[in-house]
Design a protein around this motif. Structure first.
Motif, mmCIF file in Angstrom:
data_model
loop_
_atom_site.group_PDB
_atom_site.id
_atom_site.type_symbol
_atom_site.label_atom_id
_atom_site.label_comp_id
_atom_site.label_asym_id
_atom_site.label_seq_id
_atom_site.Cartn_x
_atom_site.Cartn_y
_atom_site.Cartn_z
ATOM 1 N N GLU A 1 4.622 5.466 -5.637
ATOM 2 C CA GLU A 1 4.591 6.129 -6.966
ATOM 3 C C GLU A 1 3.765 7.015 -7.264
ATOM 4 O O GLU A 1 3.855 7.699 -7.903
ATOM 5 C CB GLU A 1 3.922 4.378 -7.679
ATOM 6 N N ARG B 1 2.288 2.482 -3.403
ATOM 7 C CA ARG B 1 1.169 2.615 -4.479
ATOM 8 C C ARG B 1 1.522 4.009 -4.263
ATOM 9 O O ARG B 1 1.471 4.946 -5.027
ATOM 10 C CB ARG B 1 -0.184 2.138 -4.083
ATOM 11 N N ARG B 2 1.366 4.625 -3.029
ATOM 12 C CA ARG B 2 1.781 5.903 -2.632
ATOM 13 C C ARG B 2 2.955 6.347 -3.222
ATOM 14 O O ARG B 2 2.561 7.830 -3.687
ATOM 15 C CB ARG B 2 1.609 5.773 -1.121
ATOM 16 N N GLU C 1 0.829 -1.144 0.018
ATOM 17 C CA GLU C 1 0.078 -0.036 -0.140
ATOM 18 C C GLU C 1 0.755 1.523 -0.011
ATOM 19 O O GLU C 1 0.846 2.510 -0.836
ATOM 20 C CB GLU C 1 -1.120 0.144 1.281
#
Length: 460
Positions: free
Chosen positions: A345, A342-343, A339
């Motif tokens: 990126e 993802r942040r 998670e």
């Protein structure tokens, strides 16, 4: 009569959202006015307080390092997408050679500039750089956020200036008003802001609302909590210092105390107390020692809960903020890292690359074409992809096997897999070919898993 009407109408007067009600529970709930006005008023104060925390508070310093490492690491590298392989290679090699001279101040290289900009982004909420073309060369000078005059607000005939940023009538940024000297310099004199075209300025910040002008420190949601936790830790530390110290109280039959410092008779003190001595008390005197409470499990649990709240507010996994992995297992840390990545990126591509790295590449590529060092057109030289540093795996063996299966099943290209490791596929293939040729020339044989290698090559 009014009370009866109130009771009758109450079901019809209730709001649809409890959070917007005016009852006792929400009477003391603070409210934020227009977001932009709140940002304009609080930006400077938040930045100054965040600088103090990042310098003096261990958790704040760890948070900054965690975000800088995640966003930049060893550096985000551009790779040309020019159609001609020879020109593409020339652009990539030329850029890599330029990185050592990118800093106009000579303090670091291009990738060090990235890390410094990321650091100011987290602490101050924004970072600024000026692109300087001297002759046929390009250099970058980072400037302090306070150099962009935050007090300059003015209406113009064809636009306006808001906190040192000039906009035209359509709302497009056209210039920045910058002090020529950095605030705090020992020999700085009266400063007058200078207008610098927006095309020459890199302004890096995380947009949080439409029309946002300046950036807000990433510590804004947790600043009070970090400060309170810091004070609480100081109190707990002092409590332990008191508990570790020898504290004695001498009382007589009347209940009054007697001071420690007194006259010494050999190894016996008449009215004082020192290590390694015995105290003879007169009749009716007694001595009692303090017994402060020890830190219990509830105190440690409270600290962990507060640290996790701070980590959530900063957008970091708690283990990254505190370095404490005692409560983590394989599944939890893997899920948390997925998670968080993802942040990372999202911020890398929508903020760091879009606002800073892509404009720098375009200016550098344009300079190379105009200088004649690369024989191509400017539009052809501009396209590029940006390779972010490789994110380490929790279980490398399983992750590599999953990648190979995805490549073999047509769910992922080999180029995508290689790029995710922070490596350009053309560079990798050239190195593999050179290694194979050198091994064959020298008669070297290595034990390479044949099936795995075959799957990767066939899928490519």
């Amino acid at each position: 009569m009014p009370n009866i009407l109130t009771r009758i109408m109450a079901p019809f007067l209730k709001r649809g959202y409890d959070g917007a009600s005016g009852g006792r529970r929400l009477r003391s709930q603070p409210e934020t006015p227009a977001t932009l006005s709140a940002m304009h008023a609080a930006r400077g104060t938040l930045a100054r307080r965040a600088r103090y925390l990042a310098t003096n508070n261990p958790l704040a310093a760890s948070a900054v390092e965690g975000w800088v490492s995640a966003l930049v690491g060893t550096g985000v590298k551009p790779q040309s997408n020019h159609a001609d392989q020879g020109i593409r290679t020339a652009l990539n090699l030329g850029f890599e050679n330029w990185t050592a001279d990118a800093d106009a101040d000579g303090a670091t290289d291009y990738y060090g500039l990235q890390a410094l900009m990321a650091r100011r982004l987290v602490i101050d909420g924004e970072a600024f750089a000026v692109l300087i073309n001297t002759g046929t060369t390009l250099s970058i000078r980072l400037i302090d956020a306070e150099q962009v005059d935050p007090s300059l607000n003015r209406d113009l005939a064809n636009g306006r200036i808001v906190q040192g940023v000039e906009f035209d009538q359509s709302g497009r940024r056209v210039a920045y008003w910058i002090f020529p000297e950095r605030p705090g310099m020992a020999f700085a004199t009266a400063l007058q802001a200078v207008r610098v075209p927006a095309a020459d300025v890199i302004h890096l910040f995380k947009p949080e609302t439409p029309g946002q002008v300046r950036g807000i420190s990433w510590f804004a949601p947790v600043m009070l909590r970090v400060n309170d936790l810091d004070g609480w830790r100081d109190s707990q530390l002092m409590r332990q210092k008191v508990a570790a110290a020898l504290a004695g109280f001498i009382t007589n039959s009347e209940g009054t105390g007697q001071p420690f410092d007194g006259e010494q008779d050999g190894n016996t003190l008449i009215g004082g107390l020192e290590p390694g001595t015995l105290k003879f008390l007169p009749d009716g005197m007694d001595i009692k020692f303090s017994s402060p409470a020890n830190i219990g499990a509830e105190v440690i649990d409270f600290a962990k809960i507060t640290e996790r709240e701070i980590a959530v507010g900063l957008g970091l996994p708690a283990s990254i903020l505190t370095g404490d992995l005692s409560d983590a297992n394989f599944s939890s840390i893997r899920a948390g890292l997925i998670e968080w990545r993802r942040r990372i990126e999202a911020l890398q591509h929508s903020v760091l690359i879009h606002q800073a790295l892509r404009p720098i590449w375009k200016r550098w590529a344009t300079t190379e074409v105009f200088s004649g060092r690369v024989s191509t057109t400017v539009p052809a030289a501009l396209p590029a992809k940006f390779i972010t540093p490789k994110q380490a795996w929790v279980d490398p063996k399983k992750d590599v096997e999953a990648e190979l299966m995805a490549i073999a099943g047509g769910l992922m290209s080999r180029r995508e897999a290689v790029t995710s490791r922070g490596v350009d596929i053309e560079t990798l293939d050239a190195e593999l070919a050179a290694d194979a040729e050198r091994a064959q020339t020298l008669g070297l044989t290595f034990n390479v898993p044949a099936n795995t290698n075959t799957v990767a090559v066939e899928a490519a």
